[in-house]
Write a protein that holds these residues in place. Structure first.
Motif, PDB file in Angstrom:
ATOM      1  N   ALA A 179       3.700   8.199  -8.677  1.00 40.38           N
ATOM      2  CA  ALA A 179       2.681   8.557  -7.679  1.00 40.38           C
ATOM      3  C   ALA A 179       1.299   8.911  -8.582  1.00 40.38           C
ATOM      4  O   ALA A 179       0.146   8.323  -8.304  1.00 40.38           O
TER       5      ALA A 179
ATOM      6  N   LEU B  39      -1.935   6.372  -8.602  1.00 41.13           N
ATOM      7  CA  LEU B  39      -3.379   6.538  -8.376  1.00 41.13           C
ATOM      8  C   LEU B  39      -4.444   6.347  -9.668  1.00 41.13           C
ATOM      9  O   LEU B  39      -5.491   6.014  -9.448  1.00 41.13           O
TER      10      LEU B  39
ATOM     11  N   GLY C  56      -5.983   3.808  -7.720  1.00 39.87           N
ATOM     12  CA  GLY C  56      -6.632   5.068  -6.846  1.00 39.87           C
ATOM     13  C   GLY C  56      -8.081   5.301  -7.404  1.00 39.87           C
ATOM     14  O   GLY C  56      -8.620   4.779  -8.361  1.00 39.87           O
TER      15      GLY C  56
ATOM     16  N   LEU D 245      -1.203   6.812  -0.663  1.00 37.19           N
ATOM     17  CA  LEU D 245      -0.867   5.707  -1.467  1.00 37.19           C
ATOM     18  C   LEU D 245      -0.543   4.364  -0.676  1.00 37.19           C
ATOM     19  O   LEU D 245      -0.383   3.287  -1.067  1.00 37.19           O
TER      20      LEU D 245
END
Length: 525
Positions: free
Chosen positions: A162, A166, A170, A186
């Motif tokens: 994760a 990001l 992200g 996400l």
């Protein structure tokens, strides 16, 4: 007696760091230029050799604006930007630089791991309060990398997958809080955020699964049947998705720093005289030799640090051609480096470190000093010359994979291992002496594409008694322009027995200029 209850383990927190231009930033730091200034203001790329010619490994902002991009062929990039500056890439150096950054990044967590080729993962579990919270921790990390001249994106999440997603796709400095559903942050990221192979990403796009949310909403049975034979994590989107959500563990290999061997002397009284300092260096060299012998190592680089009473620190460095732990040799090399030393009010601490070591097996010393005669005598000679003449003055030529004679060798440190056989080329017979620059000659021949009969060089006419050839060498089309011509090399001997290596530049009717020209490239013994 009441036993206090055990505190629960804090939730795991992983910080991902992505260096968006690691190779270019490292080159810029080595050249000492700021972003967008000096050499970095011009289009510039780093290239790597491939089976189909050089390709771009990294490009600065000016080169990207001009149309160059990573993985593009150099010839295509030069078509778009003829003024493109080129330097060879150094993947091994970039990897070593990334390892050093991983050790340096452990100021934000107990351990860190590599995410090659341009990223780091840092475990920040339970340490955010030391920085004033997770947002302050990310701000501290981003500022520290910016001060070092590195462009980086950072993120924080419960899992490595994760956090990686990001950082790459992200918003910068994004955080997924503990207990928060990761798919909320996400779900809109592309499928490439799962760290999958390129062919798997293409397949998912053909299936209409372009976002992480699309994959998460699909029935697992259907995806499991399609990817059931994919054992690799990078080829199995379900496995990557479970790692991202924390359903499956993802093993990470921490980077562990190896402390450099070090010995020191804290002096009872500050010293100012050279003879006393030489005695301290001799003692430290003996201590370092015993320490390295116990580790079966030899020093390639040594650093001598001297702390003065007024707080100033003097550093003297040595780099040896081969691994050694001979105290007498080390003292001789440091002797010339201490001539300009200003002790001031005195030196109270002397420290000797070996930041670069290599394996060195134990040897039986001979009473007649035979070890010096057939052991490290060549390396000792090179070290003395290097100290006197400088590190760039001692080099040796090594073969390089190029058919062109002027490019068939490069310079390397004197005792570095030779290139492997895969990197060498099998040439025809070459002359002992090759000119730095080929010299033009006037040649008389029977036919335009036939053997030469007579040539004039440096004001003297030479009658050719024997001639062998031609040996045709084509230009390196991926480096040169389309106007570069073929070369036909001849080994010739004149009527006095002197032998030459000449070539005809171009052939009649090749459409790349006028009449062919003749040059002399070298002399045979």
């Amino acid at each position: 007696m009441t036993v206090p209850p055990l505190l629960p383990n804090p939730p795991r927190r992983i910080m991902a760091v992505w260096f968006t231009g690691l190779a270019i930033d490292r080159w810029r730091l080595a050249e000492g230029c700021a972003p967008g200034q000096g050499q970095d203001a011009e289009p510039f790329v780093l290239i790597e050799d491939t089976a189909h010619g050089p390709r771009i490994a990294a490009a600065n902002h000016a080169a990207v604006a001009a149309g160059a991009a990573p993985s593009m062929r150099l010839t295509d990039a030069r078509t778009l930007c003829p003024t493109l500056a080129v330097r060879p890439a150094d993947p091994a150096g970039d990897f070593a630089f990334l390892e050093n950054l991983a050790l340096w990044a452990q100021r934000w967590g107990p351990w860190s791991a590599l995410d090659p080729p341009d990223g780091l993962l840092v475990d920040t579990t339970g340490v955010a309060h030391l920085f004033g919270g997770e947002h302050a921790l990310l701000a501290d990390a981003a500022g520290a990398f910016a001060r070092r001249g590195l462009a980086a994106r950072v993120s924080l999440a419960p899992t490595a997958g994760a956090a990686w997603a990001l950082a790459h796709f992200g918003p910068n400095a994004a955080i997924i809080a503990s207990g928060e559903d990761p798919m909320i942050a996400l779900g809109d990221l592309p499928a490439a955020a799962l760290r999958l192979d390129g062919e798997v990403i293409v397949l998912l796009r053909r299936l209409g699964l372009k976002r992480l949310g699309d994959l998460h909403d699909q029935p697992r049975d259907a995806l499991a049947r399609r990817f059931r034979n994919r054992r690799s994590a990078a080829a199995n989107p379900l496995l990557r998705l479970d790692q991202l959500l924390g359903r499956l563990p993802e093993p990470l290999l921490p980077v562990i720093g190896v402390p450099a061997p070090m010995v020191q002397r804290r002096l009872m009284e500050p010293i100012r005289h050279r003879t006393l300092l030489d005695q301290v260096v001799t003692d430290l060299a003996g201590d370092m030799a015993r320490l390295l012998e116990g580790l079966a190592q030899g020093a390639r680089r040594l650093e001598l640090g001297m702390w003065k009473v007024d707080g100033d620190v003097l550093i003297r460095r040595l780099e040896m051609a081969a691994a050694t732990r001979d105290p007498a040799h080390v003292c001789r090399l440091f002797a010339s480096r201490l001539d300009d030393l200003d002790a001031g009010f005195g030196i109270e601490l002397v420290r000797l470190r070996a930041p670069w070591t290599e394996p060195l097996v134990l040897e039986q010393a001979d009473l007649d000093d035979a070890a010096e005669r057939h052991g490290t005598s060549l390396a000792a000679c090179i070290d003395r010359l290097t100290v006197r003449l400088g590190s760039d003055a001692i080099r040796r030529p090594v073969p390089y994979a190029s058919h062109l004679p002027e490019r068939a060798q490069r310079w390397s440190p004197p005792l570095n291992p030779l290139p492997s056989s895969q990197e060498e080329l099998a040439f025809h017979h070459r002359p002992l002496k090759i000119f730095d620059k080929a010299e033009i000659v006037s040649v008389i021949y029977e036919t335009p594409d036939g053997l030469p009969r007579r040539f004039r060089w440096r004001g003297e006419v030479h009658e050719i008694a024997r001639a062998e050839g031609p040996e045709r060498i084509a230009p390196e089309w991926w480096r040169e322009r389309s106007t570069v011509r073929l070369r036909d090399y001849y080994r010739i001997e004149d009527n006095l027995g002197r032998r030459y290596w000449i070539y005809r530049h171009g052939v009649i009717g090749d459409g790349r200029g006028g009449a062919p020209e003749w040059f002399i490239q070298g002399l045979f013994a």
